[in-house]
Design an enzyme around this catalytic site. Structure first.
Site, mmCIF file in Angstrom:
data_model
loop_
_atom_site.group_PDB
_atom_site.id
_atom_site.type_symbol
_atom_site.label_atom_id
_atom_site.label_comp_id
_atom_site.label_asym_id
_atom_site.label_seq_id
_atom_site.Cartn_x
_atom_site.Cartn_y
_atom_site.Cartn_z
ATOM 1 N N ASP A 9 -32.536 171.656 -60.277
ATOM 2 C CA ASP A 9 -32.922 170.613 -61.103
ATOM 3 C C ASP A 9 -31.386 170.976 -62.614
ATOM 4 O O ASP A 9 -32.429 170.609 -63.733
ATOM 5 C CB ASP A 9 -33.869 170.495 -61.283
ATOM 6 C CG ASP A 9 -34.185 169.551 -59.758
ATOM 7 O OD1 ASP A 9 -33.422 169.883 -59.170
ATOM 8 O OD2 ASP A 9 -35.312 168.892 -60.503
ATOM 9 N N LYS A 103 -32.669 165.755 -53.726
ATOM 10 C CA LYS A 103 -34.274 164.831 -53.612
ATOM 11 C C LYS A 103 -34.362 163.502 -54.380
ATOM 12 O O LYS A 103 -33.513 163.711 -55.140
ATOM 13 C CB LYS A 103 -35.144 165.649 -53.859
ATOM 14 C CG LYS A 103 -34.974 166.070 -55.700
ATOM 15 C CD LYS A 103 -35.893 167.469 -56.020
ATOM 16 C CE LYS A 103 -36.022 168.489 -57.190
ATOM 17 N NZ LYS A 103 -35.825 167.463 -57.911
ATOM 18 N N CYS A 145 -40.306 170.413 -61.638
ATOM 19 C CA CYS A 145 -40.436 170.950 -60.093
ATOM 20 C C CYS A 145 -39.824 172.360 -59.651
ATOM 21 O O CYS A 145 -39.899 172.374 -59.017
ATOM 22 C CB CYS A 145 -38.486 170.528 -60.497
ATOM 23 S SG CYS A 145 -38.810 168.617 -60.785
#
Length: 204
Positions: A9, A103, A145
């Protein structure tokens, strides 16, 4: 032994100036690029994940709509599909990425294991295809994450290293706690200077 690198990310909305920007995010993006310039041959496959949320709904309650976000399970709008905030930070050399995972498409998602690549394959399928037994993890955010992805990688039987100078978190206290938790769970917490693709070079 086959090793993969997970880049978690590293997106504009999670770096300085973004909707959920963390301090040090841009430096992590640049640091990953520098690291790959030296270590790309250590990895059989480089995988990058991105949040890729729907723009027209609350993504299963992930976006706060009726109340202020609690920054635990509900969040301000971020990383909406096709927006600049969802793109990789420009300091990250995305040309080094072999597999792109999206995602959070309509649902909350933290771990890279909750996403799919452009062909619909899961990360588990990607790892199996490349015979991966070892995973190094870098990216954003340490306490969300990165943590979730590392825990899932351990659960899937991978030998996991988190490169601590190539991650950035929301807060120092929760990031330190996440790294401690991952260490207790079996991950090695290493510095990039020690990461040469061999377990012998890794130091917890």
């Amino acid at each position: 032994m086959s090793r993969a690198l997970f880049i978690i990310d590293v997106q504009n909305d999670f770096t300085e100036g973004g909707a959920l920007g963390v301090e040090g995010g841009a430096a992590v993006a640049a640091g990953i690029t520098e690291y790959l310039a030296e270590h790309r041959d250590d990895y059989a496959v480089v995988v990058a994940s991105r949040d890729w949320h729907d723009a027209d709904n609350d993504n299963g309650g992930h976006f706060a709509t009726d109340a202020a976000p609690d920054f635990v399970t509900t969040w301000p709008q971020h990383c909406m599909a096709g927006t600049p905030g969802a793109e990789y930070h420009p300091a990250l050399d995305a040309s080094q990425v072999d597999v792109h995972i999206r995602k959070g498409q309509g649902v909350p998602a933290y771990s890279i294991f909750e996403g799919t690549d452009d062909a619909g394959a899961s990360i588990t399928e990607v790892l199996t295809r490349h015979g991966v037994t070892d995973v190094d993890i870098v990216g954003i955010a340490t306490d969300y994450c990165v943590r979730a992805s590392a825990l899932d990688a351990l659960e899937h039987g991978q030998h996991v290293r988190v490169i601590r100078d190539l991650v950035a978190g929301v807060a120092a206290e929760t990031s330190d706690a996440a790294l401690a938790e991952l260490g207790h769970a079996g991950a090695a917490i290493v510095d990039s200077a020690a990461a040469s693709g061999t377990d012998e070079a890794a130091g917890a």
